[in-house]
Write a protein that holds these residues in place. Structure first.
Motif, mmCIF file in Angstrom:
data_model
loop_
_atom_site.group_PDB
_atom_site.id
_atom_site.type_symbol
_atom_site.label_atom_id
_atom_site.label_comp_id
_atom_site.label_asym_id
_atom_site.label_seq_id
_atom_site.Cartn_x
_atom_site.Cartn_y
_atom_site.Cartn_z
ATOM 1 N N ILE A 259 0.864 -1.291 -0.007
ATOM 2 C CA ILE A 259 -0.047 -0.003 -0.059
ATOM 3 C C ILE A 259 0.952 1.273 -0.004
ATOM 4 N N VAL A 260 0.685 2.126 -1.323
ATOM 5 C CA VAL A 260 1.509 3.233 -1.123
ATOM 6 C C VAL A 260 0.651 4.541 -0.784
ATOM 7 N N ILE A 261 1.061 5.388 0.116
ATOM 8 C CA ILE A 261 0.318 6.386 0.576
ATOM 9 C C ILE A 261 1.023 7.684 0.345
ATOM 10 N N PRO A 262 0.634 8.493 -0.861
ATOM 11 C CA PRO A 262 1.230 9.585 -1.305
ATOM 12 C C PRO A 262 0.709 10.630 -0.153
ATOM 13 N N LEU A 263 1.673 11.631 0.224
ATOM 14 C CA LEU A 263 1.407 12.532 1.356
ATOM 15 C C LEU A 263 1.515 13.931 0.925
ATOM 16 N N PHE A 264 0.584 14.844 0.763
ATOM 17 C CA PHE A 264 0.913 16.342 0.520
ATOM 18 C C PHE A 264 -0.064 17.011 1.266
ATOM 19 N N ASN A 265 0.453 17.568 2.375
ATOM 20 C CA ASN A 265 -0.556 18.658 2.964
ATOM 21 C C ASN A 265 -1.843 17.933 3.532
ATOM 22 N N GLN A 266 -1.742 16.606 3.865
ATOM 23 C CA GLN A 266 -3.121 15.992 4.365
ATOM 24 C C GLN A 266 -2.754 15.145 5.717
ATOM 25 N N GLY A 267 -2.029 15.688 6.457
ATOM 26 C CA GLY A 267 -1.311 15.145 7.847
ATOM 27 C C GLY A 267 -2.472 14.785 8.628
ATOM 28 N N HIS A 268 -3.514 15.780 8.750
ATOM 29 C CA HIS A 268 -4.553 15.763 9.791
ATOM 30 C C HIS A 268 -5.496 14.689 9.446
ATOM 31 N N TYR A 269 -5.294 14.144 8.145
ATOM 32 C CA TYR A 269 -6.184 12.843 7.877
ATOM 33 C C TYR A 269 -5.446 11.441 7.849
ATOM 34 N N LEU A 270 -4.065 11.676 7.887
ATOM 35 C CA LEU A 270 -3.368 10.469 7.625
ATOM 36 C C LEU A 270 -3.428 9.092 8.474
ATOM 37 N N GLU A 271 -3.783 9.467 9.903
ATOM 38 C CA GLU A 271 -3.779 8.652 10.862
ATOM 39 C C GLU A 271 -5.046 7.825 10.458
ATOM 40 N N GLU A 272 -6.048 8.362 10.044
ATOM 41 C CA GLU A 272 -7.385 7.587 9.615
ATOM 42 C C GLU A 272 -7.077 6.526 8.542
ATOM 43 N N ALA A 273 -6.331 7.043 7.548
ATOM 44 C CA ALA A 273 -5.804 6.069 6.262
ATOM 45 C C ALA A 273 -4.980 4.973 6.926
ATOM 46 N N VAL A 274 -3.954 5.115 7.706
ATOM 47 C CA VAL A 274 -3.112 4.128 8.039
ATOM 48 C C VAL A 274 -3.834 3.330 9.108
ATOM 49 N N ARG A 275 -4.645 3.802 9.941
ATOM 50 C CA ARG A 275 -5.290 2.790 10.855
ATOM 51 C C ARG A 275 -6.327 2.007 9.953
ATOM 52 N N SER A 276 -6.930 2.432 8.887
ATOM 53 C CA SER A 276 -7.869 1.591 8.039
ATOM 54 C C SER A 276 -6.829 0.338 7.469
ATOM 55 N N VAL A 277 -5.469 0.458 7.177
ATOM 56 C CA VAL A 277 -4.811 -0.424 6.845
ATOM 57 C C VAL A 277 -4.686 -1.605 8.043
ATOM 58 N N LEU A 278 -4.248 -0.981 9.226
ATOM 59 C CA LEU A 278 -3.822 -1.841 10.384
ATOM 60 C C LEU A 278 -4.960 -2.693 10.678
ATOM 61 N N SER B 238 5.394 18.256 1.342
ATOM 62 C CA SER B 238 4.474 18.950 1.812
ATOM 63 C C SER B 238 5.184 20.500 2.342
ATOM 64 N N THR B 239 4.063 21.267 2.152
ATOM 65 C CA THR B 239 4.429 22.730 2.660
ATOM 66 C C THR B 239 3.943 23.084 4.110
ATOM 67 N N ASP B 240 3.261 22.084 4.875
ATOM 68 C CA ASP B 240 2.556 22.206 5.970
ATOM 69 C C ASP B 240 3.323 21.247 6.971
ATOM 70 N N ASN B 241 2.772 20.712 8.093
ATOM 71 C CA ASN B 241 3.714 19.891 9.071
ATOM 72 C C ASN B 241 3.123 18.565 8.893
ATOM 73 N N SER B 242 2.921 18.175 7.738
ATOM 74 C CA SER B 242 2.325 16.781 7.416
ATOM 75 C C SER B 242 3.482 15.893 7.740
ATOM 76 N N TYR B 243 4.708 16.116 7.143
ATOM 77 C CA TYR B 243 5.886 15.130 7.286
ATOM 78 C C TYR B 243 6.138 14.963 8.742
ATOM 79 N N GLU B 244 6.087 15.995 9.767
ATOM 80 C CA GLU B 244 6.224 15.794 11.124
ATOM 81 C C GLU B 244 5.142 15.109 11.638
ATOM 82 N N VAL B 245 3.755 15.033 11.330
ATOM 83 C CA VAL B 245 2.728 14.390 11.942
ATOM 84 C C VAL B 245 2.890 12.917 11.471
#
Length: 598
Positions: A290-309, A325-332
């Motif tokens: 499962i490849v998850i591209p991430l661009f400025n959507q860090g606030h949703y990322l946990e939902e995506a990852v947990r759906s795989v878990l 990403s131009t926001d804090n998505s990478y840190e998230v």
């Protein structure tokens, strides 16, 4: 002492209140110019918790009340010591009030709270700007029943207008709190509700739903509000009572007839995410990447990852790629991976290269026999991987599995629910990018193109059918696609650039005898990536369909069809001779300049 808590209040109003407070000495002011009212409400509730008074009254200062409003509210709370709070409502029971709140939360113009119960409640969530008070009411209703105040004590209420800039955040907050408390309802945490009342309400809603579907057969619905209410309550109570399959069937039937029902989609989403069809864990020799591209959507990322878990199928890997990403998505993302601590999950980062290049990097970095790309704001249901792997095993010619999809958010409907159709693959995008792909087919077809403005997935599937691969569609909705209010990349609503690029790369499927004006008309007919029948080259489509079942013969036919058209290595650009115009368009859409692929 009267506490006045108000947000987004004008300087003039602040001055007036401060003057009154100084003159009377009986006003406690908690004021803010910010649109977020949560800090003000939080401060007022803290004072209420510390108070020795039994009750706290919260009113909307913009609302007009009857003279008897406050005495009536106090009397109702005194007469019924079991209730935790009271609000104006036409509901005839505490259960009905809870069901209403679980379907459509709102800020009541008047609330009276029992301080004893309030003291045991959690603090308001700092991240809630628009639904902080409704969340408190739902929280209190878990422990004690609410009571209804007569609606006539409210004489006028202000018109509520949603600021367009707040629409996405408000929607996310509403979904978040409703899904949390709906899950608590499923788990029977509202333990004050008598089972007898649940059974009675469920029986009532079964009869209502049967009557509504009879109306639908006749082509009419007397009240869409009653339709929503009955279907929602039936589904919620059926899940509560363990009748999950009945609720699943009812919701599927409902959305096949009437779409765009947000409350019903919310409960359908809850059902498919929390009640797997098949129990796990299920292991298998085939790994799914499962490849998850991430661009400025860090606030949703946990939902995506947990759906795989939460997958019942356990042989998988995740590769998250931060695409500049131009926001804090990478840190998230880094914090999330550290917290989950699962060695099947990796995180990579790069300068922005666009969706196609980012997906391709992830596909190259992984080695599963089956692969999929999952956008960081979307989710998959627990059954997805197990179902897709099983379907792939059954038919070696299946190159990809199309998941029936629940679209939620700004739009709410079922998508990609039809079986594979050759023509539809040409006329529109037949599958979401989160379809599961056989890697051997991917190696034959090639990766996503990296030189398109958008809609790389539509072009991707065209190459699959041109190599003789087919698809199968899941019977159950196994993918959740978030339709955001302001989704990056959708400002060019007619997809003109993408349509020009893709049709130029696959010209044999489309008419080439049109004037520029007619071609523009073909592109403008649908706001999404879709074409009308009159734009299709039917002669070539019929040749291909006729031989499709015999793959070897079909591939010969495809080569013959393609030979009559010049090979196109690069796509043509819509109304531009600049080959880098797609990079300009991306920069305008996403706010960042993608690195050009060599």
């Amino acid at each position: 002492m009267l506490t006045v808590a108000a947000a987004q209040i004008s300087a003039r109003s602040v001055a007036m209140l401060e003057k009154v407070a100084a003159e009377t000495g009986r006003l406690n002011l908690i004021l803010s110019e910010d649109r977020n009212s949560t800090p003000c409400i939080e401060a007022a509730l803290k004072e209420a918790k510390a108070s020795k008074d039994e009750l706290t009254l919260i009113i909307d200062a913009r609302t007009s009340f009857a003279d008897e409003a406050v005495p009536t509210a106090i009397k109702i709370m005194e007469d019924d010591e079991t209730c935790g709070f009271a609000v104006p409502s036409t509901a005839k029971s505490a259960l009905e009030m809870v069901l209403n709140m679980l379907q459509d939360p709102h800020y009541p113009p008047l609330i009276i709270l029992r301080n004893k119960l309030l003291k045991s409640s959690n603090e308001l969530r700092e991240n809630l700007h628009f639904f902080a008070l409704p969340e408190i009411l739902l929280q209190l209703s878990v422990s004690a029943p609410p009571a209804a105040l007569p609606p006539e004590i409210i004489t006028s209420t202000p018109e509520h207008r949603q600021n367009p800039d707040d629409e996405q955040r408000a929607m996310d907050e509403e979904n978040s709190i409703l899904e949390e408390y709906q899950r608590l309802f499923f788990s029977r945490s509202f333990n004050w509700i008598p089972i007898k009342e649940i059974t009675s309400e469920l029986s009532l809603r079964i009869n209502k739903v049967v009557d509504l579907f009879e109306q639908l057969k006749g082509g009419r619905i007397e009240s869409i509000e009653e339709y929503d209410r009955s279907l929602f309550r039936y589904s919620l109570l059926a899940i509560y009572s363990g009748e999950v399959d009945s609720a699943r069937q009812m919701l599927d039937t409902s959305f096949s007839v009437v779409g765009e029902r947000p409350a019903l989609m919310r409960i359908y989403k809850q059902l498919v995410m929390n009640f797997p069809i098949e129990k796990g864990p299920i292991d298998g020799p085939e790994k799914v990447s499962i490849v998850i591209p991430l661009f400025n959507q860090g606030h949703y990322l946990e939902e995506a990852v947990r759906s795989v878990l939460n997958q019942t199928y356990t042989n998988w890997e995740i590769c998250i790629i931060n695409d500049g990403s131009t926001d804090n998505s990478y840190e998230v993302a880094k914090e999330l991976i550290e917290r989950i601590n699962d060695n099947r999950i990796r995180l990579l980062t790069q300068e922005n290269r666009g969706k196609g290049a980012t997906r391709n990097r992830g596909l190259n970095e992984t080695d599963g026999e089956f692969v999929t790309t999952l956008d960081s704001d979307d989710m998959i249901t627990p059954d997805y991987l197990a179902s897709a792997v099983r379907m792939m095993r059954k038919n070696p010619r299946v190159g990809w599995v199309t998941p029936k999809t629940l679209v939620f958010g700004k739009d709410n409907h079922i998508a990609w629910g039809e079986e594979f159709n050759f023509l539809e693959t040409i006329r529109a995008c037949p599958s979401p990018s989160s379809s599961i792909v056989r890697r051997s087919a991917l190696e034959e077809v090639g990766l996503f193109r990296e030189d398109l403005t958008d809609r790389e997935d539509a072009e991707f599937w065209l190459r699959f059918i041109e190599k003789g691969w087919t698809s199968v569609t899941t019977k159950e909705p196994l993918f959740l696609y978030r339709h955001a209010c302001r989704r990056p990349g959708i400002t060019n609503i007619f997809n003109m650039s993408s349509k020009e690029e893709i049709t130029s790369l696959h010209p044999w499927w489309f008419r080439q005898d049109l004037t520029p004006e007619l071609k523009e008309r073909a592109f403008m007919e649908y706001p999404v990536y879709r074409f009308s029948d009159w734009f299709i080259n039917w002669e070539n489509v019929k040749k291909a369909v006729k031989s499709f079942d015999d793959r070897d013969k079909y591939l010969e036919v495809i080569e013959e069809i393609k030979s009559k058209h010049p090979a196109m290595e690069k796509p043509s650009r819509w109304q531009s001779d600049n080959d880098d115009s797609y990079l300009d368009a991306r920069e305008k859409l996403f706010g960042v300049r993608s690195q050009k692929t060599d």
